[in-house]
Design a protein around this motif. Sequence first.
Motif, PDB file in Angstrom:
ATOM      1  N   SER A  19      -0.319  -7.824 -11.818  1.00 55.18           N
ATOM      2  CA  SER A  19      -0.806  -6.457 -11.657  1.00 55.18           C
ATOM      3  C   SER A  19      -2.308  -6.460 -11.351  1.00 55.18           C
ATOM      4  O   SER A  19      -2.789  -5.770 -10.456  1.00 55.18           O
ATOM      5  CB  SER A  19      -0.537  -5.675 -12.939  1.00 55.18           C
ATOM      6  N   ALA A  20      -3.037  -7.288 -12.092  1.00 55.44           N
ATOM      7  CA  ALA A  20      -4.499  -7.288 -11.943  1.00 55.44           C
ATOM      8  C   ALA A  20      -4.941  -7.891 -10.606  1.00 55.44           C
ATOM      9  O   ALA A  20      -5.790  -7.329  -9.904  1.00 55.44           O
ATOM     10  CB  ALA A  20      -5.122  -8.061 -13.100  1.00 55.44           C
ATOM     11  N   GLY A  22      -5.030  -8.259  -7.072  1.00 48.55           N
ATOM     12  CA  GLY A  22      -4.509  -7.456  -5.966  1.00 48.55           C
ATOM     13  C   GLY A  22      -5.504  -7.430  -4.829  1.00 48.55           C
ATOM     14  O   GLY A  22      -6.377  -8.289  -4.724  1.00 48.55           O
ATOM     15  N   LEU A  23      -5.367  -6.403  -4.002  1.00 48.48           N
ATOM     16  CA  LEU A  23      -6.260  -6.290  -2.848  1.00 48.48           C
ATOM     17  C   LEU A  23      -7.714  -6.268  -3.285  1.00 48.48           C
ATOM     18  O   LEU A  23      -8.590  -6.816  -2.628  1.00 48.48           O
ATOM     19  CB  LEU A  23      -5.944  -4.998  -2.094  1.00 48.48           C
ATOM     20  N   GLY A  24      -7.972  -5.616  -4.439  1.00 49.70           N
ATOM     21  CA  GLY A  24      -9.342  -5.488  -4.942  1.00 49.70           C
ATOM     22  C   GLY A  24     -10.039  -6.833  -5.088  1.00 49.70           C
ATOM     23  O   GLY A  24     -11.230  -6.955  -4.799  1.00 49.70           O
ATOM     24  N   ASN A  25      -9.300  -7.848  -5.509  1.00 50.21           N
ATOM     25  CA  ASN A  25      -9.909  -9.175  -5.705  1.00 50.21           C
ATOM     26  C   ASN A  25     -10.327  -9.787  -4.374  1.00 50.21           C
ATOM     27  O   ASN A  25     -11.287 -10.534  -4.313  1.00 50.21           O
ATOM     28  CB  ASN A  25      -8.900 -10.143  -6.320  1.00 50.21           C
ATOM     29  N   TYR A 102      -1.465   2.526  -1.825  1.00 48.52           N
ATOM     30  CA  TYR A 102      -1.517   1.066  -1.925  1.00 48.52           C
ATOM     31  C   TYR A 102      -0.401   0.426  -1.090  1.00 48.52           C
ATOM     32  O   TYR A 102      -0.599  -0.590  -0.428  1.00 48.52           O
ATOM     33  CB  TYR A 102      -1.352   0.697  -3.404  1.00 48.52           C
ATOM     34  N   TYR A 223     -11.055  -1.377 -11.838  1.00 48.37           N
ATOM     35  CA  TYR A 223      -9.995  -1.354 -10.823  1.00 48.37           C
ATOM     36  C   TYR A 223      -9.279  -2.697 -10.791  1.00 48.37           C
ATOM     37  O   TYR A 223      -8.053  -2.782 -10.749  1.00 48.37           O
ATOM     38  CB  TYR A 223     -10.610  -1.038  -9.458  1.00 48.37           C
ATOM     39  N   SER A 224     -10.076  -3.754 -10.823  1.00 48.05           N
ATOM     40  CA  SER A 224      -9.495  -5.071 -10.669  1.00 48.05           C
ATOM     41  C   SER A 224      -8.599  -5.448 -11.850  1.00 48.05           C
ATOM     42  O   SER A 224      -7.612  -6.153 -11.687  1.00 48.05           O
ATOM     43  CB  SER A 224     -10.609  -6.103 -10.496  1.00 48.05           C
ATOM     44  N   SER A 226      -6.766  -3.456 -13.460  1.00 46.32           N
ATOM     45  CA  SER A 226      -5.626  -2.509 -13.534  1.00 46.32           C
ATOM     46  C   SER A 226      -5.609  -1.710 -14.832  1.00 46.32           C
ATOM     47  O   SER A 226      -4.541  -1.368 -15.342  1.00 46.32           O
ATOM     48  CB  SER A 226      -4.269  -3.233 -13.445  1.00 46.32           C
ATOM     49  N   MET A 229      -4.445   3.119 -16.033  1.00 50.24           N
ATOM     50  CA  MET A 229      -3.359   3.828 -15.356  1.00 50.24           C
ATOM     51  C   MET A 229      -1.973   3.399 -15.815  1.00 50.24           C
ATOM     52  O   MET A 229      -1.012   3.452 -15.063  1.00 50.24           O
ATOM     53  CB  MET A 229      -3.482   3.705 -13.858  1.00 50.24           C
ATOM     54  N   CYS A 231      -0.390   0.713 -16.327  1.00 51.48           N
ATOM     55  CA  CYS A 231       0.320  -0.517 -15.948  1.00 51.48           C
ATOM     56  C   CYS A 231       0.429  -1.479 -17.119  1.00 51.48           C
ATOM     57  O   CYS A 231       1.503  -1.976 -17.445  1.00 51.48           O
ATOM     58  CB  CYS A 231      -0.433  -1.252 -14.851  1.00 51.48           C
ATOM     59  N   SER A 325       1.025  -6.154  -7.517  1.00 51.05           N
ATOM     60  CA  SER A 325       0.325  -4.974  -8.068  1.00 51.05           C
ATOM     61  C   SER A 325       1.174  -3.721  -7.866  1.00 51.05           C
ATOM     62  O   SER A 325       1.267  -2.876  -8.760  1.00 51.05           O
ATOM     63  CB  SER A 325      -1.030  -4.786  -7.385  1.00 51.05           C
ATOM     64  N   LEU A 329       2.687  -0.890 -10.572  1.00 53.02           N
ATOM     65  CA  LEU A 329       2.456   0.553 -10.476  1.00 53.02           C
ATOM     66  C   LEU A 329       3.785   1.311 -10.438  1.00 53.02           C
ATOM     67  O   LEU A 329       3.940   2.373 -11.044  1.00 53.02           O
ATOM     68  CB  LEU A 329       1.642   0.867  -9.209  1.00 53.02           C
TER      69      LEU A 329
HETATM   70  N1  PFF Z   1      -5.832  -4.391  -9.779  1.00 52.29           N
HETATM   71  C1  PFF Z   1      -5.346  -4.191  -8.454  1.00 52.29           C
HETATM   72  C2  PFF Z   1      -6.324  -4.781  -7.461  1.00 52.29           C
HETATM   73  O1  PFF Z   1      -7.328  -5.384  -7.854  1.00 52.29           O
HETATM   74  O2  PFF Z   1      -6.078  -4.627  -6.274  1.00 52.29           O
HETATM   75  C3  PFF Z   1      -5.118  -2.766  -8.087  1.00 52.29           C
HETATM   76  C4  PFF Z   1      -4.389  -2.009  -9.105  1.00 52.29           C
HETATM   77  C5  PFF Z   1      -3.101  -2.358  -9.453  1.00 52.29           C
HETATM   78  C6  PFF Z   1      -5.023  -1.006  -9.719  1.00 52.29           C
HETATM   79  C7  PFF Z   1      -2.461  -1.720 -10.454  1.00 52.29           C
HETATM   80  C8  PFF Z   1      -4.383  -0.345 -10.719  1.00 52.29           C
HETATM   81  C9  PFF Z   1      -3.140  -0.712 -11.077  1.00 52.29           C
HETATM   82  F1  PFF Z   1      -2.561  -0.079 -12.054  1.00 52.29           F
END
Ligand code: PFF
Length: 453
Positions: A19-20, A22-25, A102, A223-224, A226, A229, A231, A325, A329
Amino acid sequence: MKREKFGTSLGAILAAAGSAVGLGNIWRFPIETGQNGGAAFIIIYIMCIILLGLPVMISEFLIGRYTHTNTAGAYRILSKGKKWRWIGRMSVFTGWFILCYYVVVGGWTMHYTFLSATNAFNGVKSTEFGDVFNQFVSNPWQPLLWFVLFVLLTHFVITRGVQSGIERYSKILMPTLFIIVVFLAVSSVMLPGASAGVEFLLRPDWSKVDSTVIIEAMGQAFYSLSIGMGCLCTYASYFEKSTPLAKTALHVCVIDTMIAILAGFIIFPSVFNIGMNPNEVGVGASLTFISLPNVFQQSLGEGSLMSVLFSTMFYFLLFVAALTSAISLHEVATAYVSEEYNLTRHRGAVIVTVTVLVLGALCSLSFGPLSDIQLFDRNIFSMFDDLSGMILLPIGVMFISLFAGWRLDRELYHNEISNHGDLRTPYFRLLIFSLRYAIPIAIAVVFIDQILR
Ligand code: PFF
């Protein structure tokens, strides 16, 4: 009906890490680091993770595991009155809202994996990559098809259930992701001139650090990881009672940060190898889908086997990161719908998938036929992105922190985090201090700063 659980603790860690990571990384962290002081930014980021992110992650784990139910139900049970229960529903809403855009990007990663594998970038001139991307996203059908495929894949994993779906695929996908990241980072670092890229990423430059940089580090950390929200709360509701919460959270934070830093080692050496200005590569979609395909072609030889292999693996990596991720969600909403409305898991998942298909389609089409629909100068996609990232997410984290710090019974908190006295918790007071004061104040400062700008 008996509620499912994760079968192993490794499975639980990999699912939460999925989950953590993801695209953000990959598409945000490396650029933010390079432009905001390299190692200085990484140090601030790690401090945000430890002092602000980790306490909230532990709390979400605790709330989920203690109540063994979906996020909305969890806060309802624990708030014992009306006042705080909306936090759970809001978390579910935020997760679902993020999912809607997403998955659109998830579709793009599939398309770019396909383009890379079929050597479609061969012969595209450096200046034409922007057009390739813009023509793709503004096409009414193509992005929509990939997006639907991505949503159906997510749906497929979700309907298999917790153990045979989420856990099983996390155990396959996360090690795959890790191997690809290491392979790409090592290959990239071996390119001629790569050391300048590594230096750009790691040289500490404290003169670049100001309040904006700290704020960015904090937003990126939330955000990174997660958090905020539902999850992690939902996943933790499938944890065994014996799962060590703080240790699991720490593992997830370490994996997430490591992958983010390694992503920097993939991107910058290649950028420097072709002599490109790292401040001009863009961030997010423009970095990933416009600058990088060009960078890979040029640095590894246009149309060469190596460039095909490298870029196919890179986009596949993005796809895997986005998929795990998106699964998390989707699970937040599926658990909510099926448990709160007494439906089968399958039916709950179908309802979520249908709503995501409808709203996601609007996000996808907002680059083409629906691009005229704008609010505050943003298309539908950006509205989803900004509303969730800039408003819902920080508010969510702030209230979860206040809830855990002030509303949750201290003894209950201590019992849960120490597994009823089995584990030592020397950090307990710092944790509570962070939840009560440090996190809410830090987020309030960011908000006020944003408003005053
Ligand atoms: N953490 C994920 C990322 O870094 O892309 C994005 C994300 C996934 C945000 C799940 C929130 C979430 F609940």
